[in-house]
Design a protein around this motif. Structure first.
Motif, PDB file in Angstrom:
ATOM      1  N   ILE A 170      -1.079  -5.232   1.788  1.00 33.11           N
ATOM      2  CA  ILE A 170       0.533  -6.095   2.226  1.00 33.11           C
ATOM      3  C   ILE A 170       1.136  -5.069   3.257  1.00 33.11           C
ATOM      4  CG2 ILE A 170       2.545  -6.582   1.202  1.00 33.11           C
ATOM      5  CD1 ILE A 170       1.107  -7.170  -1.483  1.00 33.11           C
ATOM      6  N   VAL A 171       1.094  -3.848   2.979  1.00 35.64           N
ATOM      7  CA  VAL A 171       1.472  -2.848   3.851  1.00 35.64           C
ATOM      8  C   VAL A 171       1.093  -2.983   5.284  1.00 35.64           C
ATOM      9  CG1 VAL A 171       2.289  -0.491   4.487  1.00 35.64           C
ATOM     10  CG2 VAL A 171       2.530  -1.210   2.307  1.00 35.64           C
ATOM     11  N   ARG A 172      -0.076  -3.090   5.289  1.00 33.00           N
ATOM     12  CA  ARG A 172      -0.746  -3.157   6.757  1.00 33.00           C
ATOM     13  C   ARG A 172      -0.687  -4.366   7.313  1.00 33.00           C
ATOM     14  NH1 ARG A 172      -6.987  -2.232   5.441  1.00 33.00           N
ATOM     15  NH2 ARG A 172      -7.009  -2.515   7.706  1.00 33.00           N
ATOM     16  N   GLY A 173       0.182  -5.581   6.574  1.00 33.88           N
ATOM     17  CA  GLY A 173       0.366  -6.761   7.215  1.00 33.88           C
ATOM     18  C   GLY A 173      -0.642  -7.756   7.194  1.00 33.88           C
ATOM     19  N   ASN A 174      -1.948  -7.512   6.184  1.00 35.87           N
ATOM     20  CA  ASN A 174      -2.821  -8.583   6.135  1.00 35.87           C
ATOM     21  C   ASN A 174      -2.538  -9.848   5.653  1.00 35.87           C
ATOM     22  OD1 ASN A 174      -4.146  -6.503   7.085  1.00 35.87           O
ATOM     23  ND2 ASN A 174      -5.591  -6.260   5.237  1.00 35.87           N
ATOM     24  N   TYR A 175      -1.239  -9.888   4.612  1.00 37.17           N
ATOM     25  CA  TYR A 175      -0.895 -11.196   4.225  1.00 37.17           C
ATOM     26  C   TYR A 175       0.258 -11.689   4.723  1.00 37.17           C
ATOM     27  CZ  TYR A 175      -4.385  -9.412   0.816  1.00 37.17           C
ATOM     28  OH  TYR A 175      -5.433  -8.766   0.266  1.00 37.17           O
ATOM     29  N   VAL A 194       4.647  -3.772  -2.795  1.00 40.92           N
ATOM     30  CA  VAL A 194       5.014  -2.569  -1.634  1.00 40.92           C
ATOM     31  C   VAL A 194       5.688  -1.411  -2.506  1.00 40.92           C
ATOM     32  CG1 VAL A 194       5.941  -2.046   0.391  1.00 40.92           C
ATOM     33  CG2 VAL A 194       4.756  -4.010   0.081  1.00 40.92           C
ATOM     34  N   ALA A 195       6.858  -1.596  -3.423  1.00 39.60           N
ATOM     35  CA  ALA A 195       7.246  -0.660  -3.860  1.00 39.60           C
ATOM     36  C   ALA A 195       6.529   0.252  -4.767  1.00 39.60           C
ATOM     37  CB  ALA A 195       8.503  -1.138  -4.788  1.00 39.60           C
ATOM     38  N   LEU A 196       5.515  -0.373  -5.419  1.00 41.67           N
ATOM     39  CA  LEU A 196       4.838   0.581  -6.646  1.00 41.67           C
ATOM     40  C   LEU A 196       4.120   1.804  -5.642  1.00 41.67           C
ATOM     41  CD1 LEU A 196       1.420   0.275  -6.272  1.00 41.67           C
ATOM     42  CD2 LEU A 196       2.078  -2.070  -7.559  1.00 41.67           C
ATOM     43  N   LYS A 200      -1.330  -5.074 -16.874  1.00 44.24           N
ATOM     44  CA  LYS A 200      -2.703  -4.892 -17.016  1.00 44.24           C
ATOM     45  C   LYS A 200      -2.954  -3.863 -15.879  1.00 44.24           C
ATOM     46  CE  LYS A 200      -4.174  -9.380 -18.126  1.00 44.24           C
ATOM     47  NZ  LYS A 200      -4.528 -10.855 -17.903  1.00 44.24           N
ATOM     48  N   PHE A 201      -2.192  -2.658 -15.937  1.00 43.78           N
ATOM     49  CA  PHE A 201      -2.530  -1.440 -15.224  1.00 43.78           C
ATOM     50  C   PHE A 201      -2.486  -1.540 -13.645  1.00 43.78           C
ATOM     51  CE2 PHE A 201      -4.462  -0.649 -19.332  1.00 43.78           C
ATOM     52  CZ  PHE A 201      -3.780   0.814 -19.657  1.00 43.78           C
ATOM     53  N   ILE A 202      -1.301  -2.367 -13.236  1.00 44.81           N
ATOM     54  CA  ILE A 202      -1.254  -2.781 -11.766  1.00 44.81           C
ATOM     55  C   ILE A 202      -1.016  -1.669 -10.900  1.00 44.81           C
ATOM     56  CG2 ILE A 202       1.469  -3.332 -12.219  1.00 44.81           C
ATOM     57  CD1 ILE A 202       1.054  -5.637 -10.374  1.00 44.81           C
ATOM     58  N   ASN A 203      -0.494  -0.553 -11.511  1.00 47.09           N
ATOM     59  CA  ASN A 203      -0.421   0.695 -10.868  1.00 47.09           C
ATOM     60  C   ASN A 203      -1.714   1.240 -10.282  1.00 47.09           C
ATOM     61  OD1 ASN A 203      -0.681   0.923 -13.685  1.00 47.09           O
ATOM     62  ND2 ASN A 203       0.619   2.591 -13.527  1.00 47.09           N
ATOM     63  N   PHE A 204      -2.912   0.689 -10.947  1.00 46.84           N
ATOM     64  CA  PHE A 204      -4.040   1.065 -10.297  1.00 46.84           C
ATOM     65  C   PHE A 204      -4.776  -0.227  -9.761  1.00 46.84           C
ATOM     66  CE2 PHE A 204      -3.210   4.033 -13.995  1.00 46.84           C
ATOM     67  CZ  PHE A 204      -3.309   5.303 -13.377  1.00 46.84           C
ATOM     68  N   SER A 205      -4.834  -1.399 -10.604  1.00 45.64           N
ATOM     69  CA  SER A 205      -5.563  -2.381 -10.109  1.00 45.64           C
ATOM     70  C   SER A 205      -4.976  -2.999  -8.661  1.00 45.64           C
ATOM     71  CB  SER A 205      -5.573  -3.559 -11.170  1.00 45.64           C
ATOM     72  OG  SER A 205      -4.333  -4.006 -11.497  1.00 45.64           O
ATOM     73  N   GLY A 206      -3.703  -2.774  -8.747  1.00 44.38           N
ATOM     74  CA  GLY A 206      -2.859  -3.435  -7.395  1.00 44.38           C
ATOM     75  C   GLY A 206      -2.769  -2.364  -6.488  1.00 44.38           C
ATOM     76  N   PHE A 207      -3.294  -1.221  -6.491  1.00 43.63           N
ATOM     77  CA  PHE A 207      -3.096  -0.421  -5.227  1.00 43.63           C
ATOM     78  C   PHE A 207      -3.581  -0.768  -3.996  1.00 43.63           C
ATOM     79  CE2 PHE A 207      -4.058   3.650  -2.803  1.00 43.63           C
ATOM     80  CZ  PHE A 207      -2.995   4.395  -3.322  1.00 43.63           C
ATOM     81  N   PHE A 208      -4.783  -1.235  -4.103  1.00 42.25           N
ATOM     82  CA  PHE A 208      -5.336  -1.395  -2.587  1.00 42.25           C
ATOM     83  C   PHE A 208      -4.799  -2.863  -2.185  1.00 42.25           C
ATOM     84  CE2 PHE A 208      -8.679   1.315  -4.420  1.00 42.25           C
ATOM     85  CZ  PHE A 208      -8.692   2.430  -3.489  1.00 42.25           C
ATOM     86  N   THR A 209      -4.390  -3.697  -2.887  1.00 46.09           N
ATOM     87  CA  THR A 209      -3.743  -5.020  -2.424  1.00 46.09           C
ATOM     88  C   THR A 209      -2.443  -4.486  -1.736  1.00 46.09           C
ATOM     89  OG1 THR A 209      -4.727  -6.065  -4.387  1.00 46.09           O
ATOM     90  CG2 THR A 209      -2.659  -7.085  -3.367  1.00 46.09           C
TER      91      THR A 209
END
Length: 533
Positions: A90-95, A379-381, A77-86
């Protein structure tokens, strides 16, 4: 006595022949010819072109790459766009609290190979002190992908495919984000962890274990063995010879070109690089790897800053540059194969640059400490976005703005195309080719260390995790450093691309079959995030 003399003469005859050829042609040319003859059949098979018309021929290997990336984009479901900010969060360590620890530490464990507190083979993956956060994993992987593919690969693509190739590189970058997500999620899910904490992961393991769980154990083993063979070849080619060859091209050019003391002596440059690489991968000196990890991100920042300087110094030309990119993508003039030819060049170079769908990144990301495999996939995407959509586009804009994407450049050979980037920067920043040369050498050094780890993972899968197998591979790897610097760029790029794309074939088959497993992991992780909030 005559019998022994005859035997000795028989043994030394090949060496005498080689010495005679060397006297007539030069060592570099002989190595190039031998290497080209030995690998030509494989390159031709991988890059067989399917003729669609008189002017349009498409490499068959691009079909699994493009169709696979499109499939994953739609399936998730277009995770390359919908998951971008998530992914950014993750990289920022929020989760990180989902991992049941505040600082995302990876436990330090004794290596079975040394008395040190970490395995030197994975130091570039695991971080400076045996700790790996999602951000550290991202930067470690980027240090292997952001580099020569962005500097030289883009120049090759736009010199052949024109400015329009940039558009398709960007499209390939966005699509590649979905492929990278799938393979890196699987890399974490199906990795092997030894008693000492050493991680063995990548397509070899998720093809074997993942497909076995789907009742396809036999197919999984065959695909895993094929991938292991190809990743070893890829480490010798794209991760080794391609890197050192491009480094030598710029060093030779900066020291006088055909008048350089290095001209015709690429093997000598290769010997020096082989010694330096060998000190790290054979000697296991972790401090050098740590220094490289600090220098490479700095050089990436310098390269990006220089690109932005050239772009904004010529801001008035930016609109025209984007127009050339768009128009060239759909209505190119004077480009072999027309729009399809431009698309092919864009996708081919994007794949070589960001390695999405090839499987190599999953080897690196599998060493990450996490409870949720999908978190590392998310993260890898970001890697193809940073590597291709951002950095490659910057390089292309510099080349276009400085007038280095002219019609006459379409006929340049690969070696000349590589120097386009250096010349483009020199036209705006006179001293930058010297900095770029240093950056290229550092990028090459860093990438070779990383790819030696990738190749060793394939080697250990095939030949066992013994000390003898380890050093056999690493000695061979260093020998290929010398071959790569001496061979012509045409032979090196052909072999490098062939091995890299060959890796993609068994990997893509496994990714498509195991996509439902990735979906389950994604749903589990997203549910954990939702429950947390």
């Amino acid at each position: 006595m005559k019998k022994y003399l005859l035997s000795i003469f028989t043994l030394i005859t090949p060496f005498l022949t080689f010495a005679q050829e060397a006297a007539n042609k030069g060592i570099d040319q002989i190595i190039d010819e031998k290497f080209g003859n030995a690998t030509g059949w494989f390159v031709n098979a991988v890059f067989y072109q399917i003729p669609f018309s008189e002017d349009v021929k498409i490499y068959w290997v691009l079909f699994p790459l493009i169709l696979g990336a499109l499939y994953f984009t739609v399936y998730f479901k277009f995770i390359n766009f919908s998951g971008f900010f998530t992914s950014i969060n993750i990289v920022r360590g929020n989760y990180d609290d989902l991992e049941d620890r505040a600082n995302h530490k990876v436990e330090i464990s004794k290596s079975k190979f040394t008395d040190e507190d970490d395995n030197p083979d994975t130091i570039r993956i695991e971080g400076h002190e045996g700790e790996v956060s999602h951000f550290q994993a991202l930067t470690a992987a980027l240090s292997a992908t952001v580099g020569l593919g962005n500097i030289a690969g883009v120049a090759i693509a736009v010199s052949i495919g024109g400015a329009g190739a940039t558009f398709w590189m960007i499209v390939a970058g966005f699509l590649g984000m979905a492929s990278k997500f799938v393979e890196c999620t699987l890399g974490v899910k199906y990795r092997d962890i030894e008693d000492d904490g050493t991680v063995y992961g990548g397509p070899m393991y998720y093809l074997t274990k993942g497909l076995k769980s789907k009742g396809l154990g036999g197919l999984g083993k065959v695909l895993a063995v094929l991938f292991a063979i190809f990743v070893i070849g890829g480490s010798f080619g794209g991760g080794n010879m391609f890197q050192v060859n491009q480094a030598f091209q710029l060093v030779e050019n900066i020291t006088g070109g055909e008048n350089s003391f290095l001209h015709g002596n690429g093997w000598a440059f290769g010997v020096v690089m082989a010694i330096l690489v060998g000190i790290v991968i054979i000697g296991g000196i972790k401090k050098i790897a740590k220094v490289t990890d600090k220098i490479v991100p700095f050089m990436v920042a310098i390269y990006v800053a220089a690109s932005l300087f050239v772009i904004f110094a010529n801001f008035s030309m930016l609109g025209d540059a984007f127009a050339q990119i768009y128009n060239g993508a759909f209505s190119p003039e004077g480009i072999a194969g027309g729009a399809v030819g431009v698309l092919v060049q864009g996708f081919r170079r994007a794949a070589f640059s960001n390695e999405a769908g090839i499987g190599s990144a999953s080897i690196a990301h599998s060493a990450v400490k996490t409870k949720y495999a999908a978190s590392e996939g998310m993260v890898a995407l970001l890697e193809p976005f940073i590597d291709t959509v951002v950095v490659c586009t910057m390089t292309a804009l510099v080349l276009i703005i400085t007038g280095n994407v002219a019609a006459e450049n379409a006929s340049l050979n690969d070696a000349q195309a590589i120097l386009l980037t250096s010349g483009a920067f020199e036209s705006a920043i006179s001293w930058f080719p010297y900095v770029l040369t240093i950056a290229v050498v550092l990028f090459a050094f860093s990438s070779m260390i990383s790819w030696s780890y990738y190749g060793f993972q394939g080697w250990s899968y095939l030949f066992g995790r013994t000390k003898k197998a380890e050093y056999s591979y690493k000695i061979l790897f260093c020998l290929f450093v010398i071959i790569g610097s001496a061979a012509s760029l045409g032979s090196v790029i052909g072999f490098s691309d062939a091995m890299v794309f060959a890796m993609m074939v068994p990997n893509m088959v496994g990714l498509v079959i195991l996509a439902p497993k990735v979906r389950d992991e994604l749903n589990k992780y997203m549910k954990a995030i939702k429950d947390r909030t």
